[in-house]
Design an enzyme around this catalytic site. Structure first.
Site, PDB file in Angstrom:
ATOM      1  N   ALA A   1      40.570  34.722  30.344  1.00 35.71           N
ATOM      2  CA  ALA A   1      41.903  34.130  30.378  1.00 35.71           C
ATOM      3  C   ALA A   1      42.874  35.301  30.523  1.00 35.71           C
ATOM      4  O   ALA A   1      42.527  36.449  30.237  1.00 35.71           O
ATOM      5  CB  ALA A   1      42.146  33.370  29.088  1.00 35.71           C
TER       6      ALA A   1
ATOM      7  N   GLY B   1      37.100  33.783  29.050  1.00 33.96           N
ATOM      8  CA  GLY B   1      37.249  32.541  29.808  1.00 33.96           C
ATOM      9  C   GLY B   1      36.392  32.510  31.068  1.00 33.96           C
ATOM     10  O   GLY B   1      36.046  31.428  31.556  1.00 33.96           O
TER      11      GLY B   1
ATOM     12  N   GLU C   1      33.051  31.445  29.872  1.00 28.40           N
ATOM     13  CA  GLU C   1      33.189  30.021  29.504  1.00 28.40           C
ATOM     14  C   GLU C   1      33.215  29.140  30.751  1.00 28.40           C
ATOM     15  O   GLU C   1      32.619  28.059  30.776  1.00 28.40           O
ATOM     16  CB  GLU C   1      34.458  29.835  28.663  1.00 28.40           C
ATOM     17  CG  GLU C   1      34.338  30.495  27.292  1.00 28.40           C
ATOM     18  CD  GLU C   1      35.656  30.589  26.539  1.00 28.40           C
ATOM     19  OE1 GLU C   1      36.615  31.163  27.091  1.00 28.40           O
ATOM     20  OE2 GLU C   1      35.734  30.084  25.414  1.00 28.40           O
TER      21      GLU C   1
ATOM     22  N   GLU D   1      36.410  38.178  22.909  1.00 23.46           N
ATOM     23  CA  GLU D   1      37.719  37.798  22.358  1.00 23.46           C
ATOM     24  C   GLU D   1      38.038  38.392  20.995  1.00 23.46           C
ATOM     25  O   GLU D   1      39.180  38.753  20.720  1.00 23.46           O
ATOM     26  CB  GLU D   1      37.835  36.260  22.268  1.00 23.46           C
ATOM     27  CG  GLU D   1      38.038  35.568  23.598  1.00 23.46           C
ATOM     28  CD  GLU D   1      36.740  35.188  24.294  1.00 23.46           C
ATOM     29  OE1 GLU D   1      35.674  35.714  23.925  1.00 23.46           O
ATOM     30  OE2 GLU D   1      36.803  34.360  25.217  1.00 23.46           O
TER      31      GLU D   1
HETATM   32  N1  CAA Z   1      43.819  39.215  31.889  1.00 27.11           N
HETATM   33  C1  CAA Z   1      44.820  39.815  32.584  1.00 27.11           C
HETATM   34  N2  CAA Z   1      44.636  40.925  33.341  1.00 27.11           N
HETATM   35  C2  CAA Z   1      43.420  41.438  33.377  1.00 27.11           C
HETATM   36  C3  CAA Z   1      42.326  40.889  32.673  1.00 27.11           C
HETATM   37  C4  CAA Z   1      42.566  39.705  31.903  1.00 27.11           C
HETATM   38  N3  CAA Z   1      41.598  39.070  31.225  1.00 27.11           N
HETATM   39  N4  CAA Z   1      41.234  41.643  32.888  1.00 27.11           N
HETATM   40  C5  CAA Z   1      41.614  42.628  33.712  1.00 27.11           C
HETATM   41  N5  CAA Z   1      42.921  42.523  34.004  1.00 27.11           N
HETATM   42  C6  CAA Z   1      43.728  43.385  34.850  1.00 27.11           C
HETATM   43  C7  CAA Z   1      44.014  44.713  34.176  1.00 27.11           C
HETATM   44  O1  CAA Z   1      45.118  44.613  33.280  1.00 27.11           O
HETATM   45  C8  CAA Z   1      44.303  45.607  35.369  1.00 27.11           C
HETATM   46  O2  CAA Z   1      45.620  45.346  35.810  1.00 27.11           O
HETATM   47  P1  CAA Z   1      46.549  46.585  36.312  1.00 27.11           P
HETATM   48  O3  CAA Z   1      45.829  47.129  37.517  1.00 27.11           O
HETATM   49  O4  CAA Z   1      47.845  45.904  36.673  1.00 27.11           O
HETATM   50  O5  CAA Z   1      46.623  47.536  35.203  1.00 27.11           O
HETATM   51  C9  CAA Z   1      43.364  45.078  36.435  1.00 27.11           C
HETATM   52  O6  CAA Z   1      42.993  43.747  36.020  1.00 27.11           O
HETATM   53  C10 CAA Z   1      42.086  45.874  36.565  1.00 27.11           C
HETATM   54  O7  CAA Z   1      41.511  45.979  35.272  1.00 27.11           O
HETATM   55  P2  CAA Z   1      41.053  47.381  34.611  1.00 27.11           P
HETATM   56  O8  CAA Z   1      41.906  48.492  35.109  1.00 27.11           O
HETATM   57  O9  CAA Z   1      40.974  47.168  33.144  1.00 27.11           O
HETATM   58  O10 CAA Z   1      39.596  47.504  35.260  1.00 27.11           O
HETATM   59  P3  CAA Z   1      38.353  48.274  34.648  1.00 27.11           P
HETATM   60  O11 CAA Z   1      37.320  48.303  35.733  1.00 27.11           O
HETATM   61  O12 CAA Z   1      38.745  49.553  34.020  1.00 27.11           O
HETATM   62  O13 CAA Z   1      37.815  47.319  33.469  1.00 27.11           O
HETATM   63  C11 CAA Z   1      37.194  45.214  32.464  1.00 27.11           C
HETATM   64  C12 CAA Z   1      37.308  46.053  33.767  1.00 27.11           C
HETATM   65  C13 CAA Z   1      36.124  45.835  31.552  1.00 27.11           C
HETATM   66  C14 CAA Z   1      36.789  43.807  32.853  1.00 27.11           C
HETATM   67  C15 CAA Z   1      38.556  45.232  31.738  1.00 27.11           C
HETATM   68  O14 CAA Z   1      39.567  44.871  32.675  1.00 27.11           O
HETATM   69  C16 CAA Z   1      38.632  44.268  30.603  1.00 27.11           C
HETATM   70  O15 CAA Z   1      38.100  44.542  29.538  1.00 27.11           O
HETATM   71  N6  CAA Z   1      39.319  43.102  30.791  1.00 27.11           N
HETATM   72  C17 CAA Z   1      39.546  42.154  29.741  1.00 27.11           C
HETATM   73  C18 CAA Z   1      38.287  41.350  29.455  1.00 27.11           C
HETATM   74  C19 CAA Z   1      38.524  40.392  28.296  1.00 27.11           C
HETATM   75  O16 CAA Z   1      38.749  40.821  27.175  1.00 27.11           O
HETATM   76  N7  CAA Z   1      38.461  39.083  28.557  1.00 27.11           N
HETATM   77  C20 CAA Z   1      38.696  38.077  27.574  1.00 27.11           C
HETATM   78  C21 CAA Z   1      40.127  37.622  27.633  1.00 27.11           C
HETATM   79  S1  CAA Z   1      40.559  36.576  26.272  1.00 27.11           S
HETATM   80  C22 CAA Z   1      39.991  35.048  26.689  1.00 27.11           C
HETATM   81  O17 CAA Z   1      39.378  34.850  27.712  1.00 27.11           O
HETATM   82  C23 CAA Z   1      40.341  33.985  25.699  1.00 27.11           C
HETATM   83  C24 CAA Z   1      39.733  32.656  25.938  1.00 27.11           C
HETATM   84  O18 CAA Z   1      38.561  32.422  25.730  1.00 27.11           O
HETATM   85  C25 CAA Z   1      40.587  31.550  26.344  1.00 27.11           C
END
Ligand code: CAA
Length: 262
Positions: free
Chosen positions: A70, A115, A118, A138
């Site tokens: 998400a 998400g 999921e 999360e």
């Molecule tokens: N939401 C919004 N933006 C996201 C994102 C997310 N879930 N995941 C990645 N992005 C964005 C980053 O902010 C980044 O944007 P910018 O270029 O503008 O800075 C871009 O995508 C590229 O990401 P990274 O630079 O972080 O890429 P990376 O290769 O270094 O890392 C990754 C990749 C390990 C997937 C890392 O992006 C990450 O950990 N993302 C978050 C994953 C996460 O925690 N997901 C769970 C979200 S909470 C949820 O989903 C709740 C629910 O159940 C409803």
């Protein structure tokens, strides 16, 4: 029907009765914000009604990410009521996909986190490329899975592994995901879509009523007591014989031909 599928964040292609839905937000690793969720809701409503579509494949744009979760930037400043609405929207969309009468295949081409994992779990079959990373991270963000993860993951892989993954927030490789039953099969990134289409073709060539009924029975039956689910199966087995499909399928078998289900 292709004109029906025009979206800002989603691309849809329908070929040989197989719809391929591509989440197209690679700059945010295809994260699900409200707009993407609403577009997914709309596209699956249309696909349900589209008689030319038998099977749906969902994947993410690019070679890095299926869906990285998400949208964290959208969630960060939410108050509890906004977060509840967001979770309800995620649940509505993923339930729609889970209960679609047509089988669905997730082609997991990279990160399937939060998400994203999921979303993949709401689909019938999960194929992953070798480079995929899956998980429910999360708790590391101070929240819980909010699009069904706390419920679907233990039902899919059992409570022990689900608790380990959700409580630590650890992510796992595609191979590990296959080993614990979270994905059906791992393939090379270059053949992921071919593999997904091959599975989709096999399903699309089978009896349509039989496929729809079998999916419904498995989905519903898992949430029912066994005796009632067995009664439902027996009655549905009977109803299959009014679809015309057994005459075609069994007739073709006995005549040593390939069936041609309409
Ligand atoms: N939401 C919004 N933006 C996201 C994102 C997310 N879930 N995941 C990645 N992005 C964005 C980053 O902010 C980044 O944007 P910018 O270029 O503008 O800075 C871009 O995508 C590229 O990401 P990274 O630079 O972080 O890429 P990376 O290769 O270094 O890392 C990754 C990749 C390990 C997937 C890392 O992006 C990450 O950990 N993302 C978050 C994953 C996460 O925690 N997901 C769970 C979200 S909470 C949820 O989903 C709740 C629910 O159940 C409803």
């Amino acid at each position: 029907m292709l004109g029906d599928y025009e979206y800002k964040n989603i691309l849809v292609d329908v070929e040989e009765r197989i719809a391929t839905i591509l989440i197209n937000r690679p700059k945010a690793l295809n994260a699900l914000n409200t707009e993407v969720l609403k577009e997914l809701e709309d596209v699956f409503d249309r696909l349900e009604r589209d008689d030319g579509v038998r099977v749906c494949i969902l994947t993410g744009k690019g070679d890095k990410s299926f869906v990285a979760g998400a949208d964290i930037s959208e969630m960060r400043d939410m108050d509890p009521l906004a977060a509840i609405s967001y979770s309800k929207l995620g649940h509505a969309v993923l339930s729609k996909i889970e209960n679609l009468s047509k089988p669905t295949i997730a082609a997991i081409n990279g990160f399937a986190l939060g998400g994203g994992c999921e979303l993949a779990m709401s689909m019938d079959i999960r194929l992953a490329s070798k480079n995929a990373i899956l998980g429910q991270p999360e708790v590391k963000l101070g929240v819980i899975p909010g699009f069904g993860g706390t419920q679907r993951l233990p039902r899919l892989i059992g409570p022990a592994k689900a608790k380990e993954l959700i409580l630590t927030g650890r992510t796992i490789t595609a191979d590990e995901a296959e080993r614990i039953g979270l994905v059906n099969k791992v393939v090379g990134p270059d053949v992921l879509m071919k593999e997904a289409r091959d599975v989709a073709k096999e399903i699309a060539n089978a009896g349509r009523f039989a496929v729809t009924t079998a999916k419904l029975l498995m989905n519903r039956g898992l949430n029912m007591d066994l005796d009632s689910a067995m009664i439902l199966e027996t009655q549905s087995f009977g109803i299959c014989f009014s679809s015309g499909e057994p005459a075609e399928g069994m007739g073709a078998f006995l005549e040593k031909k390939k069936p041609d289900f309409k």
